[in-house]
Design a protein around this motif. Structure first.
Motif, short mmCIF file in Angstrom:
data_model
loop_
_atom_site.label_atom_id
_atom_site.label_comp_id
_atom_site.label_asym_id
_atom_site.label_seq_id
_atom_site.Cartn_x
_atom_site.Cartn_y
_atom_site.Cartn_z
N TYR A 134 0.84 -1.20 0.00
CA TYR A 134 0.00 0.00 0.00
C TYR A 134 0.88 1.25 0.00
O TYR A 134 0.58 2.22 -0.68
CB TYR A 134 -0.90 0.04 1.24
CG TYR A 134 -2.02 -0.98 1.25
CD1 TYR A 134 -3.02 -0.96 0.29
CD2 TYR A 134 -2.10 -1.93 2.26
CE1 TYR A 134 -4.06 -1.87 0.33
CE2 TYR A 134 -3.14 -2.86 2.31
CZ TYR A 134 -4.12 -2.82 1.34
OH TYR A 134 -5.14 -3.72 1.38
N HIS A 183 2.24 1.79 -3.46
CA HIS A 183 1.20 2.24 -4.39
C HIS A 183 0.83 3.70 -4.12
O HIS A 183 0.57 4.46 -5.04
CB HIS A 183 -0.04 1.35 -4.31
CG HIS A 183 0.19 -0.06 -4.83
ND1 HIS A 183 0.84 -0.32 -6.02
CD2 HIS A 183 -0.14 -1.27 -4.32
CE1 HIS A 183 0.88 -1.64 -6.20
NE2 HIS A 183 0.30 -2.24 -5.19
N ILE A 184 0.81 4.09 -2.85
CA ILE A 184 0.48 5.48 -2.50
C ILE A 184 1.59 6.42 -2.98
O ILE A 184 1.32 7.47 -3.56
CB ILE A 184 0.23 5.61 -0.98
CG1 ILE A 184 -1.09 4.91 -0.62
CG2 ILE A 184 0.21 7.08 -0.54
CD1 ILE A 184 -1.30 4.69 0.87
N LEU A 212 -8.86 -1.66 -6.47
CA LEU A 212 -8.57 -0.61 -5.49
C LEU A 212 -8.62 0.74 -6.20
O LEU A 212 -7.99 0.94 -7.23
CB LEU A 212 -7.20 -0.84 -4.87
CG LEU A 212 -7.02 -2.19 -4.17
CD1 LEU A 212 -5.60 -2.33 -3.62
CD2 LEU A 212 -8.04 -2.37 -3.06
N ARG A 213 -9.40 1.65 -5.63
CA ARG A 213 -9.50 3.00 -6.18
C ARG A 213 -8.80 3.96 -5.22
O ARG A 213 -9.06 3.94 -4.03
CB ARG A 213 -10.97 3.40 -6.34
CG ARG A 213 -11.75 2.45 -7.23
CD ARG A 213 -13.14 3.00 -7.57
NE ARG A 213 -13.90 3.39 -6.40
CZ ARG A 213 -14.57 2.56 -5.61
NH1 ARG A 213 -14.58 1.25 -5.87
NH2 ARG A 213 -15.25 3.01 -4.58
N PHE A 214 -7.91 4.78 -5.78
CA PHE A 214 -7.13 5.72 -4.98
C PHE A 214 -7.70 7.12 -5.17
O PHE A 214 -7.84 7.59 -6.30
CB PHE A 214 -5.66 5.71 -5.42
CG PHE A 214 -4.96 4.42 -5.11
CD1 PHE A 214 -5.24 3.25 -5.81
CD2 PHE A 214 -4.00 4.37 -4.11
CE1 PHE A 214 -4.59 2.06 -5.52
CE2 PHE A 214 -3.34 3.17 -3.81
CZ PHE A 214 -3.64 2.02 -4.52
N ILE A 218 -7.85 4.86 0.01
CA ILE A 218 -8.01 3.73 -0.92
C ILE A 218 -9.35 3.08 -0.60
O ILE A 218 -9.63 2.77 0.57
CB ILE A 218 -6.87 2.69 -0.77
CG1 ILE A 218 -5.51 3.37 -0.88
CG2 ILE A 218 -7.02 1.59 -1.81
CD1 ILE A 218 -4.32 2.44 -0.70
N LYS A 256 -12.39 0.13 -1.98
CA LYS A 256 -12.60 -1.05 -2.83
C LYS A 256 -14.08 -1.34 -2.93
O LYS A 256 -14.87 -0.88 -2.11
CB LYS A 256 -11.85 -2.26 -2.27
CG LYS A 256 -12.35 -2.72 -0.93
CD LYS A 256 -11.80 -4.09 -0.54
CE LYS A 256 -12.50 -4.57 0.73
NZ LYS A 256 -12.06 -5.88 1.19
#
Lengths: 247, 247
Positions: free
Chosen positions: B179, B182-183, B214-216, B231, B233
């Motif tokens: 995570y 990804h961030i 996963l949507r950020f 994040i 989902k």
């Protein structure tokens, strides 16, 4: 003298370095192999740190790994590495993966070139440091096949990604380990539930950089469970090719 | 006794663990912090290995890191870790990051719960092992703010990804370190060229699994250089929230 030819490095399979099966991931193993190569060569005076002062760096060209098993979470394991051959423009470096009980559970072969960081041209390994790298050639066997020629003709994009901050190494390139992870992610988790990777090969061809659009092409190989992968960028430049054999 | 309360672990900044600036990445630092927490607690009899036998496991709830600097490639560094507080359902664990010259270059705070692996319900820490964890409470200072409340109201998706094989840990969840990576990848590399991350916070709320979309969501915080990320989902379940402060 044999002791000095072979480098032997201990690691432990950390919790965030194992997959859902609790086995060390191939990307992390790749990282440990490359680190072991670095330790081995630095300790003998032909590592990156030594070379950088002279504006030369090692470049990984090919890597082939064969595995019977992988260390489990929290288990210690050992990577042995040695130089098999030195040619003018390439050197062959091999590896053995040894589990906590002292059993060899895998081998790997790699091919490296040395390039000038200013001109990007390859250096003559037999003339570097008076060819001292050849003093370390070992005849320890590595009973796996050499990296093969991989061909991918598919024009159907299996996956698409843009190289981001976390992909980029100190040279400004997508790092060698990240490609391995991205390639493994082309396969559904179900594969990893019922099979394991018996052989993984990768040939690094062209560097890619931050912001590059990477296109992944995947097709079946000759045998059941065999897949060939090619990563292309921009105007169809080939970034790398890979072969994965599940059993 | 003070010696025994604080765990001290040495690492080295490996080549594939540094970014294009040659500095250790925050994701890798996070991995080392979590490993240090694991070493510290196992050595004192309240680690995962001990707990697993009793079907309990530690779950990371929050992590906040503040940094003046990061180790450079090939540099050794040390992570110190200790328990600050133990409550019934949570424990606060702190960290210091010490560079090769012995200077403290960062601190971190974390909050953990212990849950039953069968029921997923939290355990009473004050009753576990007769509350022996409280014997290790240290009053060493950790001069950074506690994790804050992060709020994100944006409905504009900044990035979208599907959790893949390499994201998944031994528990079948996307791993805590992924995570973070990804961030960090939500920010263009130009940010990292002219700024560095002064503070990074993450609150883990709901686990995500293989195949989850996963949507950020990302929005500016109160101050210049401050960003809040969430994040989500599936049906808007919140997976985690993060605050990043660049200076």
């Amino acid at each position: 003298m044999k002791e000095n030819k072979i480098g032997s490095y201990q690691f432990v399979a950390e919790p965030f370095h194992v997959d859902f099966n609790g086995k060390l991931t191939l990307g992390v193993l790749g990282n440990h192999l490359l680190n072991s190569a670095g330790f081995h060569s630095s300790e003998r005076g032909f590592g990156i740190a030594d070379l950088n002062e002279e504006q030369y760096t090692w470049v990984l060209s090919r890597l082939a790994i064969e595995l019977d098993d992988m260390p489990n979470q929290y288990e210690k394991f050992t990577v042995d590495t040695w130089v098999e051959n030195v040619y003018r423009l390439f050197t062959d470096r091999n590896f053995a993966l040894i589990n906590k009980d002292g059993e060899t559970i895998g081998y790997a072969r790699s091919v490296w070139a040395m390039i000038s960081m200013s001109t990007r041209k390859p250096a003559d390994l037999l003339n570097m440091h008076g060819g001292s790298i050849t003093d370390y050639i070992s005849d320890r066997p590595c009973p796996i096949e050499k990296p093969s020629r991989i061909k991918v003709s598919s024009s159907e994009v299996a996956s698409l990604m843009t190289a981001r901050y976390s992909d980029i190494d100190i040279n400004g390139h997508v790092n060698s380990v990240r490609y391995i992870e991205h390639i493994l992610d082309l396969f559904p988790i179900e594969y990893y539930k019922v099979m394991h990777i018996q052989r993984f090969e990768i040939a690094y061809i062209t560097e890619s950089h931050y912001g590059d659009q990477l296109r992944f092409y995947k097709e079946n190989g000759e045998r059941e469970g065999e897949y060939n992968v090619e990563i292309r960028k921009n105007n169809d430049d080939i970034v790398c090719r890979s072969k994965i054999i599940f059993i």
